[in-house]
Design an enzyme around this catalytic site. Sequence first.
Site, mmCIF file in Angstrom:
data_model
loop_
_atom_site.group_PDB
_atom_site.id
_atom_site.type_symbol
_atom_site.label_atom_id
_atom_site.label_comp_id
_atom_site.label_asym_id
_atom_site.label_seq_id
_atom_site.Cartn_x
_atom_site.Cartn_y
_atom_site.Cartn_z
ATOM 1 N N LYS A 6 0.897 -1.165 0.000
ATOM 2 C CA LYS A 6 0.000 0.000 0.000
ATOM 3 C C LYS A 6 0.926 1.202 0.000
ATOM 4 C CE LYS A 6 -1.865 2.961 2.365
ATOM 5 N NZ LYS A 6 -1.588 4.409 2.179
ATOM 6 N N CYS A 43 13.465 9.864 9.267
ATOM 7 C CA CYS A 43 13.307 9.377 10.637
ATOM 8 C C CYS A 43 14.640 9.403 11.384
ATOM 9 C CB CYS A 43 12.668 8.005 10.656
ATOM 10 S SG CYS A 43 13.371 6.877 9.466
ATOM 11 N N GLU A 97 8.818 0.198 11.553
ATOM 12 C CA GLU A 97 9.920 1.172 11.502
ATOM 13 C C GLU A 97 9.264 2.524 11.704
ATOM 14 O OE1 GLU A 97 13.036 0.731 11.445
ATOM 15 O OE2 GLU A 97 12.968 -1.437 11.109
HETATM 16 P P1 NAI Z 1 1.475 7.901 8.639
HETATM 17 O O1 NAI Z 1 2.203 7.034 9.588
HETATM 18 O O2 NAI Z 1 0.064 8.237 8.972
HETATM 19 O O3 NAI Z 1 1.480 7.219 7.184
HETATM 20 C C1 NAI Z 1 2.361 6.181 6.794
HETATM 21 C C2 NAI Z 1 1.588 5.163 5.962
HETATM 22 O O4 NAI Z 1 0.578 4.571 6.778
HETATM 23 C C3 NAI Z 1 0.854 5.773 4.759
HETATM 24 O O5 NAI Z 1 0.927 4.858 3.681
HETATM 25 C C4 NAI Z 1 -0.566 5.874 5.262
HETATM 26 O O6 NAI Z 1 -1.535 5.870 4.246
HETATM 27 C C5 NAI Z 1 -0.686 4.619 6.106
HETATM 28 N N1 NAI Z 1 -1.758 4.636 7.093
HETATM 29 C C6 NAI Z 1 -2.304 5.707 7.715
HETATM 30 N N2 NAI Z 1 -3.289 5.313 8.540
HETATM 31 C C7 NAI Z 1 -3.381 3.961 8.447
HETATM 32 C C8 NAI Z 1 -4.211 2.967 9.057
HETATM 33 N N3 NAI Z 1 -5.168 3.282 9.929
HETATM 34 N N4 NAI Z 1 -3.998 1.682 8.736
HETATM 35 C C9 NAI Z 1 -3.048 1.329 7.854
HETATM 36 N N5 NAI Z 1 -2.249 2.224 7.237
HETATM 37 C C10 NAI Z 1 -2.407 3.516 7.534
HETATM 38 O O7 NAI Z 1 2.334 9.208 8.410
HETATM 39 P P2 NAI Z 1 1.898 10.625 7.787
HETATM 40 O O8 NAI Z 1 0.477 10.928 8.194
HETATM 41 O O9 NAI Z 1 2.212 10.607 6.355
HETATM 42 O O10 NAI Z 1 2.921 11.613 8.502
HETATM 43 C C11 NAI Z 1 2.706 12.054 9.820
HETATM 44 C C12 NAI Z 1 4.013 12.091 10.587
HETATM 45 O O11 NAI Z 1 4.547 10.790 10.710
HETATM 46 C C13 NAI Z 1 5.144 12.883 9.957
HETATM 47 O O12 NAI Z 1 5.063 14.227 10.256
HETATM 48 C C14 NAI Z 1 6.355 12.245 10.584
HETATM 49 O O13 NAI Z 1 6.606 12.814 11.845
HETATM 50 C C15 NAI Z 1 5.951 10.810 10.752
HETATM 51 N N6 NAI Z 1 6.484 9.952 9.672
HETATM 52 C C16 NAI Z 1 7.542 9.150 9.927
HETATM 53 C C17 NAI Z 1 8.083 8.376 8.922
HETATM 54 C C18 NAI Z 1 9.253 7.491 9.152
HETATM 55 O O14 NAI Z 1 9.970 7.184 8.223
HETATM 56 N N7 NAI Z 1 9.483 6.991 10.324
HETATM 57 C C19 NAI Z 1 7.576 8.429 7.556
HETATM 58 C C20 NAI Z 1 6.429 9.266 7.391
HETATM 59 C C21 NAI Z 1 5.934 9.998 8.428
#
Ligand code: NAI
Length: 503
Positions: A194, A303, A268
Amino acid sequence: MLDTPHPTPHAPTTDCFALARALSGVNFIGGRYVPAASGKTFPVVNPATGAEVATAAYGEAADVDAAVQDAARAQKEWAKMPARKRGALVHACAAILKEHQDELGHLIALETGKALRTESRVEAGVVADIFEFFGGLGSELKGESVPFAPNVLSVTVREPLGVVGAIIPWNVPMLLMALKVAPALVAGNTVVVKSAEEAPLAVMRICELMNRVLPPGCFNIISGFGPECGAPLVMHPKVRKVTFTGSVETGKIVAKAASEKLVPVTLELGGKSPMIVFADCDFEKTVAGALTSMRFTRQGQSCTAASRIYVERPIFDEFVSRMKAAVNGMVMGDPLDEKTDIGTIISQGQFEKVQGFIEEGRATPGATAHECSAMPSDPALKKGLFLRPVIFTGLDASSRLVREEIFGPVTVIQPFDDPEAVLAAANDSEYGLAASLWTNNLKVGLDLAHRLEAGLVQINQNLVVQANLSYGGVKSSGLGKEASLEAMLEHFTHKKTIMVNMA
Ligand code: NAI
Ligand code: MG
């Protein structure tokens, strides 16, 4: 082999605008492009201009089900294939990805706003490297023989888990996807990814390129939003392993859903990675190291970004001023321009979130915000999500900017007086992903490296994740490891014991 004519060009192209249009409105399931069952799409925006450059299929439960069913069917044959042959096919994928490195670099720059020269093309190269590395590991899927009794042959064998559901974020989507897909496939699993709603295109192209070599159904990808598309993937009964990269908040939701089915999960998650600079460091190298550690060329959207920098007091002022000067020398501009060092923030929402942190920092008594670099002057970019990097001084551990993941070009530099105090400050965090130490005193450096609460500690360098090194955080930064042989064995296979009584 692709069984239908496909809309995207066979040969590599750097016309990312045309390629983005060609990739519009489809998922990739069972070896072919298919629109969402509902026919719905959502826009893909170029964050450097605000223009819509493509649409993406709006994947939902029905699309997830179609992909997982295809993946489950394909998995039976895929698992029967000798492991080295699977590896050889994954290796062949790496060769195709290498041919398309420049193309993928352009495409990811277009949809994410990451600069082509400093980030996007580099990411595409690392992706090929990851598939190449794991492609060579087929015959390492070994078990053991166990000395049980003289007439009993007792062995363990490594078996795949089945269909893997992989959920990825937008910051380095191709690389983070590769770290999941490559080991999963080589180990005999099939995969449904996804993608992140902000960056569905380049990963879709990768899926298509790899499907030129892989049997249909082994690698599928769906674009869509978290609750409508990610959640049904996690919950699908035929998904036997979930691997997620993203925020802590969403990671907890994913882990909870997976626990309902009792399937293993790898997470992660975020970080608030400290960089600790001692007065005896190699000063020039460390200033340059701070720029790469903070991932300024990725707008700090990493991250492992060094978003807390601790500098020993005697060199504090000099370090801050040299770092400011160095960031001032970085060029912000069109992500597709080879001269650009720093591109844009991914989305309006993320832009506002980061700005909120900056405003809060500015409003804190005693704090100074050092804004660096310069906004691009090209009028074509006036709607772009450009944000000048900010170095804060005068903030301490009571600030949200020191405690929370900002995921933007914002770092806080604080002075310290002794190793024990800086160790305590560094470990005073919910997170534990990565850390770096900069010193020529290896006695102190190694001592702290052992006592830092982090999955990855580097001394006098701060590289990004490497294919052959185990990677993953402690505390709220995650569960399990990615990259390396160890991660493939531990997170994409299970060990079966077989005993033969020959008496
Ligand atoms: P997110 O964690 O919400 O999104 C990451 C993935 O999870 C996306 O593909 C999203 O569609 C999916 N997702 C969201 N809700 C879900 C659910 N209920 N069930 C299954 N999949 C789901 O991150 P977002 O909203 O893009 O960014 C928010 C914050 O997260 C950022 O500001 C940052 O601080 C952090 N982040 C950290 C990352 C890392 O590499 N550790 C990467 C992206 C964001
Ligand atoms: Mg979210």
